[in-house]
Design a protein around this motif. Structure first.
Motif, PDB file in Angstrom:
ATOM      1  N   THR A  73       0.949  -1.290   0.196  1.00 35.82           N
ATOM      2  CA  THR A  73       0.093  -0.115  -0.034  1.00 35.82           C
ATOM      3  C   THR A  73       0.942   1.244   0.081  1.00 35.82           C
ATOM      4  N   ALA A  74       1.929   1.343   0.699  1.00 33.83           N
ATOM      5  CA  ALA A  74       2.769   2.571   0.845  1.00 33.83           C
ATOM      6  C   ALA A  74       4.167   1.870   1.405  1.00 33.83           C
ATOM      7  N   THR A  75       5.337   2.690   0.835  1.00 31.92           N
ATOM      8  CA  THR A  75       6.662   2.272   1.601  1.00 31.92           C
ATOM      9  C   THR A  75       7.206   3.678   1.807  1.00 31.92           C
ATOM     10  N   PHE A  76       7.587   3.726   3.116  1.00 33.01           N
ATOM     11  CA  PHE A  76       8.421   5.069   3.328  1.00 33.01           C
ATOM     12  C   PHE A  76       9.714   4.573   3.742  1.00 33.01           C
ATOM     13  N   GLU A  77      10.958   5.400   3.210  1.00 34.13           N
ATOM     14  CA  GLU A  77      12.058   5.269   3.243  1.00 34.13           C
ATOM     15  C   GLU A  77      12.453   5.853   4.770  1.00 34.13           C
ATOM     16  N   LEU A  78      13.124   5.157   5.629  1.00 37.15           N
ATOM     17  CA  LEU A  78      13.375   5.844   7.091  1.00 37.15           C
ATOM     18  C   LEU A  78      15.001   6.295   6.953  1.00 37.15           C
ATOM     19  N   THR A 240      -0.558   9.138   1.607  1.00 38.23           N
ATOM     20  CA  THR A 240       0.639   9.590   2.398  1.00 38.23           C
ATOM     21  C   THR A 240       1.877   9.222   1.723  1.00 38.23           C
ATOM     22  N   GLY A 241       1.829   7.969   1.221  1.00 40.56           N
ATOM     23  CA  GLY A 241       3.045   7.449   0.827  1.00 40.56           C
ATOM     24  C   GLY A 241       3.309   8.127  -0.704  1.00 40.56           C
ATOM     25  N   LYS A 242       2.598   8.755  -1.371  1.00 46.58           N
ATOM     26  CA  LYS A 242       3.052   9.508  -2.512  1.00 46.58           C
ATOM     27  C   LYS A 242       3.169  11.069  -2.440  1.00 46.58           C
ATOM     28  N   VAL A 243       2.750  11.714  -1.471  1.00 44.37           N
ATOM     29  CA  VAL A 243       2.848  13.032  -0.974  1.00 44.37           C
ATOM     30  C   VAL A 243       4.130  13.490  -0.023  1.00 44.37           C
ATOM     31  N   PRO A 244       5.098  13.972  -0.689  1.00 40.43           N
ATOM     32  CA  PRO A 244       6.640  14.101   0.038  1.00 40.43           C
ATOM     33  C   PRO A 244       6.128  14.821   1.522  1.00 40.43           C
ATOM     34  N   ARG A 248       6.947  13.086   5.335  1.00 42.10           N
ATOM     35  CA  ARG A 248       7.976  13.613   5.894  1.00 42.10           C
ATOM     36  C   ARG A 248       7.024  13.712   7.325  1.00 42.10           C
ATOM     37  N   LYS A 249       5.802  14.182   7.458  1.00 40.13           N
ATOM     38  CA  LYS A 249       5.198  14.181   8.498  1.00 40.13           C
ATOM     39  C   LYS A 249       4.836  12.991   9.257  1.00 40.13           C
ATOM     40  N   PHE A 250       4.434  11.960   8.691  1.00 42.50           N
ATOM     41  CA  PHE A 250       4.397  10.632   9.061  1.00 42.50           C
ATOM     42  C   PHE A 250       5.549  10.199   9.712  1.00 42.50           C
ATOM     43  N   ARG A 251       6.587  10.552   9.075  1.00 41.65           N
ATOM     44  CA  ARG A 251       8.119   9.817   9.816  1.00 41.65           C
ATOM     45  C   ARG A 251       8.327  10.500  10.923  1.00 41.65           C
ATOM     46  N   ALA A 252       8.036  11.806  10.976  1.00 45.38           N
ATOM     47  CA  ALA A 252       8.443  12.832  12.209  1.00 45.38           C
ATOM     48  C   ALA A 252       7.246  12.380  13.291  1.00 45.38           C
ATOM     49  N   TYR A 255       8.525   8.952  14.934  1.00 49.02           N
ATOM     50  CA  TYR A 255       9.867   9.030  15.535  1.00 49.02           C
ATOM     51  C   TYR A 255       9.444   9.786  16.975  1.00 49.02           C
ATOM     52  N   ALA A 256       8.771  10.876  16.820  1.00 48.69           N
ATOM     53  CA  ALA A 256       8.500  11.776  17.821  1.00 48.69           C
ATOM     54  C   ALA A 256       7.722  11.081  19.000  1.00 48.69           C
ATOM     55  N   TYR A 257       6.586  10.123  18.739  1.00 46.54           N
ATOM     56  CA  TYR A 257       5.977   9.439  19.484  1.00 46.54           C
ATOM     57  C   TYR A 257       6.633   8.474  20.018  1.00 46.54           C
TER      58      TYR A 257
END
Length: 263
Positions: A73-78, A240-244, A248-252, A255-257
């Motif tokens: 569904t989506a892939t986020f580079e960490l 979310t996976g397609k919009v830069p 960025r907000k998802f990753r932030a 990690y913040a949580y």
């Protein structure tokens, strides 16, 4: 905590729930956040903390969301972790010798302790989940609580329960060490621990419920509303996976949580 007390020269006895290393193996690793890392470094003797670092998994490169049919569904580079424990850098050559003498590799491997099940029901097992209800402070005695004994939380959110328990252990260790050194009375030390632990512990419980749901009776698990919720979740990750900016907000947020200690 017992290791921390022993390191500080405080006599301590541990009564184990399980009778052997083969008991209570549920088959997954725990993500150690900076909170847990600091607690372990504070409580463990240096040689054991080095072993912990040497046996940590490689830092993940991607966060991938799959459907039940294994469609992405989506892939986020960490990003590469800046924490010493989560570092993706190659292991120190000295780690090889360290691991050869690590007793954790010597337990009985005759039963599985890591299960990956996609289509085999017999490989699964029921797991009852629960969450603690916030309680008011109680009169301090010589008995106190930490970890799941006081703030049980739903699993599956990056090891927050385990990291909170480690924070409890380091805090209580400091207070009991101060009492053992006669810097403060024992009940004052325990009271100070409880006054700090109760607010942050139940804050983590509430956050865990918000992120993981509450029970099998939730609308999320009903036929119609559940399908709508599933469609909404897949749509969220797909967009979310397609919009830069959203990536960025998802990753932030993730990690913040995981790294948060604030109440």
């Amino acid at each position: 905590m017992a290791r921390g007390l022993k390191k500080a020269g405080v006599s301590v006895a541990v009564h184990e729930r399980y009778g052997s290393r083969r008991d209570g193996l549920y088959g997954y690793r725990v993500g150690i956040a900076p909170t847990g890392n600091r607690a372990l470094k504070e409580c463990l003797p240096p040689e054991l903390f080095d072993t912990f670092v040497a046996t940590c998994a490689r830092d993940p490169r991607h966060f991938t969301v799959l459907t039940q049919s294994l469609r992405t569904t989506a892939t986020f580079e960490l990003p590469e972790s800046r924490d010493a424990v989560d570092s993706a850098a190659p292991k120190d050559p000295a780690d090889t010798a360290l691991l050869e003498n690590w007793s954790g590799l010597q337990f009985d491997n005759t039963r599985d302790y890591i299960n990956l099940s996609v289509s085999e029901p017999e490989a699964a097992f029921p797991l009852r989940t629960a969450a603690s209800v916030p309680v008011d402070p109680w009169p301090t005695t010589a008995i106190t609580l930490l970890g799941d004994a006081i703030h049980t939380m739903t699993p599956g959110r990056q090891g927050v329960g385990a990291n909170t328990a480690l924070r409890d252990a380091s805090l209580l260790c400091r207070e009991l060490t101060a009492a053992a050194r006669e810097s403060k009375p024992l009940r004052t030390a325990i009271g100070a621990y409880e006054a700090e632990m109760i607010p942050y512990g139940f804050t983590r419980v509430a956050e865990s419920l918000d992120n993981n749901g509450t029970s099998g009776d939730d609308p999320l698990y009903r036929p119609v509303t559940g399908r709508l919720a599933l469609f909404a979740a897949r749509s969220f990750f797909s967009v979310t996976g397609k919009v830069p900016a959203l990536r960025r907000k998802f990753r932030a947020d993730m990690y913040a949580y995981r790294g948060s200690e604030s109440v």
